[in-house]
Design an enzyme around this catalytic site. Structure first.
Site, PDB file in Angstrom:
ATOM      1  N   CYS A 288       0.785  -1.246   0.000  1.00 25.32           N
ATOM      2  CA  CYS A 288       0.000   0.000   0.000  1.00 25.32           C
ATOM      3  C   CYS A 288       0.813   1.290   0.000  1.00 25.32           C
ATOM      4  O   CYS A 288       0.670   2.103  -0.908  1.00 25.32           O
ATOM      5  CB  CYS A 288      -0.944   0.000   1.186  1.00 25.32           C
ATOM      6  SG  CYS A 288      -2.278  -1.182   0.982  1.00 25.32           S
TER       7      CYS A 288
HETATM    8  N1  LIG Z   1      -3.245  -5.436   1.509  1.00 27.28           N
HETATM    9  C1  LIG Z   1      -3.494  -4.421   2.317  1.00 27.28           C
HETATM   10  O1  LIG Z   1      -2.909  -4.325   3.413  1.00 27.28           O
HETATM   11  C2  LIG Z   1      -4.504  -3.355   1.956  1.00 27.28           C
HETATM   12  C3  LIG Z   1      -4.987  -2.499   2.955  1.00 27.28           C
HETATM   13  C4  LIG Z   1      -5.917  -1.520   2.605  1.00 27.28           C
HETATM   14  C5  LIG Z   1      -6.310  -1.360   1.293  1.00 27.28           C
HETATM   15  N2  LIG Z   1      -5.786  -2.172   0.325  1.00 27.28           N
HETATM   16  C6  LIG Z   1      -6.253  -1.989  -1.067  1.00 27.28           C
HETATM   17  O2  LIG Z   1      -7.252  -2.967  -1.326  1.00 27.28           O
HETATM   18  C7  LIG Z   1      -7.160  -3.432  -2.679  1.00 27.28           C
HETATM   19  C8  LIG Z   1      -6.942  -4.941  -2.668  1.00 27.28           C
HETATM   20  O3  LIG Z   1      -5.704  -5.190  -2.068  1.00 27.28           O
HETATM   21  P1  LIG Z   1      -5.251  -6.661  -1.630  1.00 27.28           P
HETATM   22  O4  LIG Z   1      -3.948  -6.528  -0.945  1.00 27.28           O
HETATM   23  O5  LIG Z   1      -6.379  -7.336  -0.957  1.00 27.28           O
HETATM   24  O6  LIG Z   1      -5.035  -7.322  -3.078  1.00 27.28           O
HETATM   25  P2  LIG Z   1      -4.605  -8.817  -3.391  1.00 27.28           P
HETATM   26  O7  LIG Z   1      -3.646  -8.731  -4.525  1.00 27.28           O
HETATM   27  O8  LIG Z   1      -4.211  -9.516  -2.141  1.00 27.28           O
HETATM   28  O9  LIG Z   1      -5.957  -9.483  -3.889  1.00 27.28           O
HETATM   29  C9  LIG Z   1      -6.644  -9.093  -5.028  1.00 27.28           C
HETATM   30  C10 LIG Z   1      -7.432 -10.287  -5.546  1.00 27.28           C
HETATM   31  O10 LIG Z   1      -8.286  -9.847  -6.600  1.00 27.28           O
HETATM   32  C11 LIG Z   1      -8.332 -10.889  -7.581  1.00 27.28           C
HETATM   33  N3  LIG Z   1      -8.826 -10.323  -8.831  1.00 27.28           N
HETATM   34  C12 LIG Z   1      -8.189  -9.537  -9.714  1.00 27.28           C
HETATM   35  N4  LIG Z   1      -9.011  -9.199 -10.724  1.00 27.28           N
HETATM   36  C13 LIG Z   1     -10.181  -9.804 -10.486  1.00 27.28           C
HETATM   37  C14 LIG Z   1     -11.434  -9.840 -11.160  1.00 27.28           C
HETATM   38  N5  LIG Z   1     -11.626  -9.174 -12.279  1.00 27.28           N
HETATM   39  N6  LIG Z   1     -12.428 -10.581 -10.634  1.00 27.28           N
HETATM   40  C15 LIG Z   1     -12.251 -11.279  -9.492  1.00 27.28           C
HETATM   41  N7  LIG Z   1     -11.098 -11.270  -8.787  1.00 27.28           N
HETATM   42  C16 LIG Z   1     -10.077 -10.539  -9.277  1.00 27.28           C
HETATM   43  C17 LIG Z   1      -6.909 -11.384  -7.626  1.00 27.28           C
HETATM   44  O11 LIG Z   1      -6.816 -12.661  -8.230  1.00 27.28           O
HETATM   45  C18 LIG Z   1      -6.550 -11.393  -6.138  1.00 27.28           C
HETATM   46  O12 LIG Z   1      -6.869 -12.623  -5.541  1.00 27.28           O
HETATM   47  C19 LIG Z   1      -6.022  -2.643  -3.317  1.00 27.28           C
HETATM   48  O13 LIG Z   1      -6.567  -1.522  -3.968  1.00 27.28           O
HETATM   49  C20 LIG Z   1      -5.185  -2.198  -2.116  1.00 27.28           C
HETATM   50  O14 LIG Z   1      -4.481  -1.012  -2.366  1.00 27.28           O
HETATM   51  C21 LIG Z   1      -4.913  -3.186   0.630  1.00 27.28           C
END
Ligand SMILES: NC(=O)c1ccc[n+]([C@@H]2O[C@H](COP(=O)([O-])OP(=O)(O)OC[C@H]3O[C@@H](n4cnc5c(N)ncnc54)[C@H](O)[C@@H]3O)[C@@H](O)[C@H]2O)c1
Length: 461
Positions: A288
């Site tokens: 992030c």
């Molecule tokens: N990881 C963190 O600590 C955190 C904290 C707050 C906010 N965020 C934000 O939240 C969002 C998600 O982050 P994350 O870390 O959970 O991501 P991640 O990479 O862990 O997970 C994303 C998931 O989405 C899936 N995906 C992608 N395209 C898709 C589609 N079209 N249909 C269905 N599934 C699909 C991927 O296969 C993956 O499993 C990002 O924008 C990130 O910036 C993350």
């Protein structure tokens, strides 16, 4: 306020769904945010379906196993799968069609320019639009992925409307609901958030999302969609600034013969500053902070504004791993041909996520200086091997230290604190640079090793 609104005709729609016992919730994207959100809603008694394009992830979630290291979340996922409150599927359209609320939680990684890659958001929005088109009920669509301000309005809303033939605010509800969880405590942060930000451009949408969160005890901040998007960036940029401030103060302290730890601790006692995130280290990493600072900088530049602070944050962060190398060189000299142990490869202790880990620039710089690197991480090694297959990997922290000319601790894994005489005395030259200030200096010194904590001036004199 919520109970008052429940008297309105609009309120009754969603209330009637809730009193049927459960809400059906679809989570698009079974990553950290999607699964933490999904498990939280399942624990609160809702029926959750997690949709992901990655089949192996879907198989893993269906069997109650997480595709990443987050033990508390995994335990609750297993329970929710067993009780039937969570399912996983690759069929996003079907899952969204059968749900009252759909959360878009897909990744938004950095492009080389720093801009976020919104292709996953677009693909997910298209699938959700097809689900809205094919169903008669009024759905609540929630953007949870971090996106730069105006993305929901300029990209997500038009896609949803155009492909469904329906109007946001009239035929379906649309909200922006940023997520603030930290990896390592994802479920707890979701269940007990510091605030719930609900961005909506019409009353009904905001009301429906607030209703969904009614069992979560946290202050609710109601804003429009753009402000909700901006709140996430304002929060992460501040955290990145705090970390960078601590590192800069620590770097100056180190050169002046001052230990930065009590300095920062005392500075943090001022409530205007606050004590959290004030520990010196090797810089911020993870999925992030770096990407969000870069994305906001890119967004500001596109609007014709030069964000000097954001540029400075990124530059200072980039050079921070070199501080550890500088300390090691001061102690053992030229690194060419020297065996250096790197402990911790994840972006922080307790997780296996290596996105933007400082271990990558650290190891790259060590190799560029001719050092022979051996690395170890309790959980993140398989992920790191994929991006850096050529260095030597050890089977344990002790094995990593054996015969080395120096060690850099890159991530604050609790088990590194347990290292003692047996392990440090096996080093050829026992010099330990604690890049996260997570070891006990007395214990390291008692084992006969030289302890150099980052931002620790006494060691330099
Ligand atoms: N990881 C963190 O600590 C955190 C904290 C707050 C906010 N965020 C934000 O939240 C969002 C998600 O982050 P994350 O870390 O959970 O991501 P991640 O990479 O862990 O997970 C994303 C998931 O989405 C899936 N995906 C992608 N395209 C898709 C589609 N079209 N249909 C269905 N599934 C699909 C991927 O296969 C993956 O499993 C990002 O924008 C990130 O910036 C993350």
């Amino acid at each position: 306020m919520v109970s008052g609104m429940a008297q309105t005709a609009r309120g009754r729609v969603i209330d009637s769904l809730a009193v049927q016992g459960t809400m059906k919730i679809c989570i698009v994207g079974a990553g950290y945010v999607g699964l933490a959100t999904g498990v939280m809603f399942a624990k609160l008694g809702n029926e959750v379906t997690c949709a992901d394009i990655d089949e192996s992830r879907v198989r893993s979630v269906s069997s109650g196993m997480l595709p990443f290291h987050e033990p508390a979340l995994e335990k609750e996922l297993a329970k929710a799968v067993k009780s039937g409150n969570i399912k996983a599927t690759v069929k996003t359209v079907d899952a969204a069609k059968g749900s009252h609320a759909v959360f878009i939680c897909v990744q938004t990684p950095s492009l080389p320019s720093g801009k976020i890659d919104i292709r996953p958001v677009k693909t997910a929005s298209r699938a959700v639009a097809r689900a809205i088109r094919g169903s008669d009920d009024h759905k609540l669509i929630v953007m949870k992925s971090t996106v730069v301000p105006t993305t929901t309005d300029a990209v997500v809303r038009p896609l949803l409307e155009r492909l469904s033939g329906k109007l946001a605010g009239r035929d379906f509800s649309l909200c922006m609901n940023p997520e603030f969880l930290q990896e390592g405590s994802a479920l707890n942060d979701s269940m007990k958030p510091s605030r719930i930000v609900i961005g909506a451009d019409d009353k009904r949408s905001g009301y429906e999302l607030a209703r969904l969160y009614r069992q979560v005890k946290a202050p609710i901040v109601r804003t429009d969609i753009r402000s909700a998007e901006m709140i996430k960036y304002a929060s992460n940029v501040f955290l990145a600034t705090k970390i960078t401030y601590a590192n800069e103060i620590a770097n100056i302290c180190a050169r002046l013969g001052i230990d930065s730890e009590p300095v920062l601790a005392a500075a943090g006692m001022d409530p205007r500053i606050g004590s959290l995130f004030l520990k010196p280290g090797l810089g911020f990493g993870g999925s992030c902070l770096p990407k969000d600072v870069k994305a906001l900088r890119d967004g500001a530049l596109r609007e014709g504004y030069k964000p000097r602070l954001l540029t400075a944050l990124l530059a200072t962060n980039d050079s921070q791993p070199n501080e550890a190398i500088r300390m090691l060189e001061k102690s053992i000299g030229d690194l060419r041909g020297k065996k250096i142990a790197v402990l911790g490869l994840a972006f922080k202790g307790g997780v296996d996520d290596i996105r933007e880990t400082r271990a990558l620039p650290l190891v790259t710089s060590l190799l560029a200086k001719g050092a022979l690197v051996t690395a170890f991480d309790p959980m993140a090694m398989p992920n790191f091997i994929r991006i850096m297959p050529t260095i030597r990997y050890a089977e344990s922290a002790g094995d990593c230290l054996k015969g080395s000319d120096g060690c850099i601790v890159q991530a604050d894994w609790p088990e590194f604190k347990r290292l003692g005489k047996k392990e440090f005395s096996s080093m050829r030259r026992p010099v330990v640079v604690d890049g996260r200030r997570c070891l006990d200096p007395r214990k390291v010194r008692a084992s006969g090793a030289t302890y150099l904590g980052i931002g620790y001036g006494l060691a330099e004199r």
